[in-house]
Design an enzyme around this catalytic site. Structure first.
Site, mmCIF file in Angstrom:
data_model
loop_
_atom_site.group_PDB
_atom_site.id
_atom_site.type_symbol
_atom_site.label_atom_id
_atom_site.label_comp_id
_atom_site.label_asym_id
_atom_site.label_seq_id
_atom_site.Cartn_x
_atom_site.Cartn_y
_atom_site.Cartn_z
ATOM 1 N N GLY A 86 0.834 -1.196 0.000
ATOM 2 C CA GLY A 86 0.000 0.000 0.000
ATOM 3 C C GLY A 86 0.862 1.235 0.000
ATOM 4 O O GLY A 86 2.071 1.167 0.286
ATOM 5 N N CYS A 113 5.245 -6.191 1.473
ATOM 6 C CA CYS A 113 5.639 -4.785 1.367
ATOM 7 C C CYS A 113 5.060 -3.981 2.542
ATOM 8 O O CYS A 113 5.444 -4.198 3.674
ATOM 9 C CB CYS A 113 5.226 -4.238 0.002
ATOM 10 S SG CYS A 113 6.093 -2.739 -0.413
ATOM 11 N N TYR A 114 4.084 -3.085 2.296
ATOM 12 C CA TYR A 114 3.516 -2.365 3.440
ATOM 13 C C TYR A 114 2.950 -3.350 4.463
ATOM 14 O O TYR A 114 3.012 -3.111 5.675
ATOM 15 C CB TYR A 114 2.407 -1.404 2.973
ATOM 16 C CG TYR A 114 1.746 -0.684 4.124
ATOM 17 C CD1 TYR A 114 2.293 0.480 4.648
ATOM 18 C CD2 TYR A 114 0.590 -1.197 4.726
ATOM 19 C CE1 TYR A 114 1.708 1.120 5.733
ATOM 20 C CE2 TYR A 114 -0.005 -0.570 5.812
ATOM 21 C CZ TYR A 114 0.558 0.594 6.310
ATOM 22 O OH TYR A 114 -0.011 1.219 7.391
ATOM 23 N N HIS A 200 7.395 -8.009 -3.993
ATOM 24 C CA HIS A 200 6.048 -8.408 -4.428
ATOM 25 C C HIS A 200 6.071 -9.768 -5.128
ATOM 26 O O HIS A 200 6.401 -9.844 -6.307
ATOM 27 C CB HIS A 200 5.470 -7.346 -5.370
ATOM 28 C CG HIS A 200 5.154 -6.071 -4.665
ATOM 29 N ND1 HIS A 200 3.929 -5.826 -4.085
ATOM 30 C CD2 HIS A 200 5.917 -4.983 -4.403
ATOM 31 C CE1 HIS A 200 3.941 -4.633 -3.514
ATOM 32 N NE2 HIS A 200 5.138 -4.104 -3.694
ATOM 33 N N GLU A 202 3.509 -11.385 -6.035
ATOM 34 C CA GLU A 202 2.313 -11.552 -6.868
ATOM 35 C C GLU A 202 2.508 -11.073 -8.306
ATOM 36 O O GLU A 202 1.694 -11.387 -9.171
ATOM 37 C CB GLU A 202 1.126 -10.813 -6.223
ATOM 38 C CG GLU A 202 1.185 -9.285 -6.218
ATOM 39 C CD GLU A 202 1.996 -8.700 -5.053
ATOM 40 O OE1 GLU A 202 2.882 -9.389 -4.511
ATOM 41 O OE2 GLU A 202 1.763 -7.523 -4.724
ATOM 42 N N SER A 254 -26.486 -11.986 -23.997
ATOM 43 C CA SER A 254 -25.917 -11.217 -25.107
ATOM 44 C C SER A 254 -25.052 -12.083 -26.004
ATOM 45 O O SER A 254 -24.725 -11.689 -27.107
ATOM 46 C CB SER A 254 -25.055 -10.101 -24.538
ATOM 47 O OG SER A 254 -23.909 -10.676 -23.920
ATOM 48 N N GLY A 255 -24.658 -13.239 -25.466
ATOM 49 C CA GLY A 255 -23.726 -14.069 -26.223
ATOM 50 C C GLY A 255 -22.285 -13.826 -25.798
ATOM 51 O O GLY A 255 -21.383 -14.542 -26.208
ATOM 52 N N GLY A 256 -22.044 -12.808 -24.964
ATOM 53 C CA GLY A 256 -20.709 -12.597 -24.408
ATOM 54 C C GLY A 256 -20.415 -13.681 -23.374
ATOM 55 O O GLY A 256 -21.324 -14.409 -22.953
ATOM 56 N N VAL A 257 -19.168 -13.762 -22.965
ATOM 57 C CA VAL A 257 -18.756 -14.854 -22.074
ATOM 58 C C VAL A 257 -19.540 -14.827 -20.754
ATOM 59 O O VAL A 257 -20.051 -15.852 -20.300
ATOM 60 C CB VAL A 257 -17.246 -14.770 -21.767
ATOM 61 C CG1 VAL A 257 -16.827 -15.897 -20.844
ATOM 62 C CG2 VAL A 257 -16.440 -14.798 -23.042
ATOM 63 N N ASP A 258 -19.652 -13.660 -20.152
ATOM 64 C CA ASP A 258 -20.222 -13.590 -18.807
ATOM 65 C C ASP A 258 -21.705 -13.951 -18.788
ATOM 66 O O ASP A 258 -22.154 -14.747 -17.957
ATOM 67 C CB ASP A 258 -20.031 -12.190 -18.195
ATOM 68 C CG ASP A 258 -18.594 -11.730 -18.292
ATOM 69 O OD1 ASP A 258 -17.713 -12.592 -18.439
ATOM 70 O OD2 ASP A 258 -18.355 -10.515 -18.238
ATOM 71 N N SER A 259 -22.459 -13.368 -19.724
ATOM 72 C CA SER A 259 -23.894 -13.689 -19.705
ATOM 73 C C SER A 259 -24.117 -15.128 -20.156
ATOM 74 O O SER A 259 -25.041 -15.795 -19.682
ATOM 75 C CB SER A 259 -24.705 -12.700 -20.547
ATOM 76 O OG SER A 259 -24.422 -12.829 -21.911
ATOM 77 N N LYS A 400 -12.348 -12.956 -14.558
ATOM 78 C CA LYS A 400 -12.689 -13.331 -15.936
ATOM 79 C C LYS A 400 -12.138 -14.701 -16.349
ATOM 80 O O LYS A 400 -12.835 -15.506 -16.958
ATOM 81 C CB LYS A 400 -12.127 -12.258 -16.870
ATOM 82 C CG LYS A 400 -12.554 -12.392 -18.288
ATOM 83 C CD LYS A 400 -13.866 -11.719 -18.457
ATOM 84 C CE LYS A 400 -14.344 -11.729 -19.872
ATOM 85 N NZ LYS A 400 -15.618 -11.003 -19.963
#
Ligand code: XMP
Length: 544
Positions: A86, A113-114, A200, A202, A254-259, A400
């Site tokens: 941070g 770190c912090y 870090h 990560e 919608s045909g997108g990945v999420d929906s 995602k």
């Protein structure tokens, strides 16, 4: 609140129903658990990455603010705590602190770190301002080869540093585990279950960082690694059944990945109680409405209501040039059309949507709420009062890439799962200037060629997005013996982790050459192709 891209239609509804106060969210206790890792956010730009890396190692993790009480995390059955980095100094007024419950519960702790400095400060050591800021690559040397945290790792390895303050004296009971040229204490441990890293682990710039996190999770915290797409699906199905009961659910597909993943997951859980509504707004890509119907209705057997509202959307875009006005017009019309379609279904109790974890995290941080609005993504109108739908958001705690894996687990076709994001207002924001049927058709033809060539070059899955934009500039050209006066098509291809920043892609010249050749030869009215070499920032991914 922004979106990572393809949630399009239901994102409108989310904003809408929140604006109306009509929705209730999943209760906190209904998130996926088993064994959990708590990531305490001290404000680092890398906090999301910590949570992602932990989940990549099959341990469920959640980010909470430093002010979170034990009651807010106990349902996760925490096996350990990771303290993020941070921007603060431990001596700043109001600097965030490690919550007392972390020590009271005697949980394993990894301070980064912090996070390490906060541990030192609170446990009786000393942090001082470093003579110079240490930023960038450093070579880390282990003091001895006995630390569990560095199990299986070489005596020296590259790490990524980004800090001003440093640890000068360790708290009682702690010893130094490693050092760099600038940091005599670059890692510390108390020989039990509290460890700290000045660097870090990560970020990708620490190539062996994942091994360190793995050691912490599996050696120190004794996690089992039960967080897998298969377990997620099984848990979610049970949870959705419990939440929905015998209620009726609608989902804007919608045909997108999420929906798509949301719909298929719900279908697995509640079958015929789910009805999906697909609105063709006329702003989609070539063959898109047909493909979505074929996939979901015929192959996956979902109840799908198809609404062709092309003319309505074109009518409300008539004469509109301003990008924000376009976005709002599309969003508001979508809600009207969706509401009409839903009202024909009879009783509905729930609205399912594919909100993802980045949206949840972002909407929680005050800075994001007040940051300048670059583009309107969600805030478009409101759902009519009487709809009063409760929300089902089964992907609310997923990133995602996890959504994609869940999609594969559910048997969604590969092409569907790897689809690049596509914005809610669709091609309306890629036709610069007025949106007309002809101009949309021209853009669809250009876009098809871009995607076709990118796929043939095997680049599609490496790119965050690749697409064509139809500009409103016309230029002179020559074809055969004739003068032409046609439109300029711009090609855009970017890589990105989360759409917040993006790099333009150095596409091979021969791919660009083929795209350009085909567009000017195959698409009437386009006689010039340019390539967009702007990153984000300062550009945005979409042109409008
Ligand atoms: P920008 O252009 O802001 O886009 O850099 C970032 C990402 O978001 C997508 N995008 C949208 N997605 N509704 C969406 O669901 C929208 O209104 C919208 N506008 C942009 C864009 O394609 C990129 O992935």
């Amino acid at each position: 609140m922004t979106t990572t891209g393809d949630l399009e239609v239901s994102s409108y509804l989310q904003a809408a129903s929140q604006a109306e106060g009509a929705a209730t969210e999943l209760a906190d206790g209904e998130r996926p658990v088993g064994e959990g890792m708590v990531v305490i956010d001290f404000g680092s730009q890398y906090t999301h990455l910590i949570a992602r890396r932990v989940r990549e190692l099959h341990v469920y993790s959640e980010i909470v603010p430093a002010t979170a009480a034990w009651d807010q995390v106990s349902h996760l059955d925490p096996k350990g705590v990771i303290l993020s980095g941070g921007p603060a100094s431990v001596y700043d007024a109001g600097a965030p602190r490690v919550p007392d419950w972390v020590f009271e519960k005697r949980l394993p702790v990894l301070g980064i770190c912090y996070g390490m400095q906060a541990l030192v400060h609170q446990l009786g050591g000393k942090v001082v301002a470093g003579a110079k800021r240490e930023y960038g690559h450093s070579l880390l040397h282990q003091n001895n080869m006995e630390a569990d945290l560095f199990c299986g790792m070489p005596p020296s390895f590259q790490v990524w540093m980004s800090h001003g303050d440093r640890v000068e004296a360790l708290p009682p009971g702690f010893s130094s585990l490693a050092f760099t040229d600038n940091s005599p204490i670059a890692a510390m441990g108390n020989g039990q279950n509290i460890v700290g890293l000045q660097f870090h682990p990560e970020v990708n710039h620490t190539p062996l960082g994942k091994t360190i996190l793995q050691n912490f999770l599996f050696q120190t915290c004794r996690c089992q690694g039960t967080w897998t797409p298969r377990n997620f699906v099984a848990e979610s199905v049970a949870r959705i059944r419990e939440q929905v009961g015998d209620g009726q659910v609608i989902c804007a597909l919608s045909g997108g990945v999420d929906s798509s993943v949301t719909a298929v997951l719900l279908h697995r859980a509640i079958g015929e109680q789910l009805t999906c509504i697909f609105v063709n707004n006329g702003l989609m890509r070539l063959e898109e409405p047909e493909r979505v119907q074929a996939t979901f209705r015929r192959h996956l057997g979902l109840k799908l209501q198809f609404v062709d509202a092309t003319d309505r959307f074109l009518a409300c875009l008539k004469g509109v040039i301003d990008p924000e006005v376009k976005r709002k017009a599309v969003g508001q019309e979508f809600i009207r059309v969706f509401e009409e379609a839903a009202s024909q279904l009879g009783r509905t109790d729930f609205l399912a949507q594919g909100t993802l974890y980045p949206d949840v995290i972002e909407s929680q941080t005050p800075e994001n709420r007040t940051s300048a609005r670059i583009k309107t993504h969600h805030n478009v109108g409101g759902l009519p009062e009487h709809m009063k739908l409760k929300l089902v958001e089964p992907l609310r705690y997923l990133f995602k890439d996890e959504v994609r894996n869940v999609g594969l687990e559910l048997g969604l076709p590969h092409e569907m799962v790897v689809r690049q994001p596509f914005p809610g207002p669709g091609l309306a924001i890629r036709v610069i200037g007025e949106v007309t049927k002809d101009r949309l058709d021209t853009l669809r033809a250009c876009d098809w060629i871009v995607i076709d060539e990118i796929k043939k070059a095997n680049l599609y899955e490496d790119l965050w997005q690749s697409f064509a934009v139809l500009t409103d500039s016309r230029t002179v050209g020559v074809m055969g013996d004739y003068r032409t006066y046609g439109y300029v098509c711009a090609v855009r291809a970017v890589t990105s982790e989360d759409a917040m920043t993006a790099d333009w892609v150095r596409l091979p010249y021969d791919v660009l050459g083929r795209i350009s050749n085909r567009i000017v030869n195959e698409v009437p009215n386009v006689n010039r192709v340019v390539y967009d070499i702007t990153s984000k920032p300062p550009g945005t991914i979409e042109w409008e």
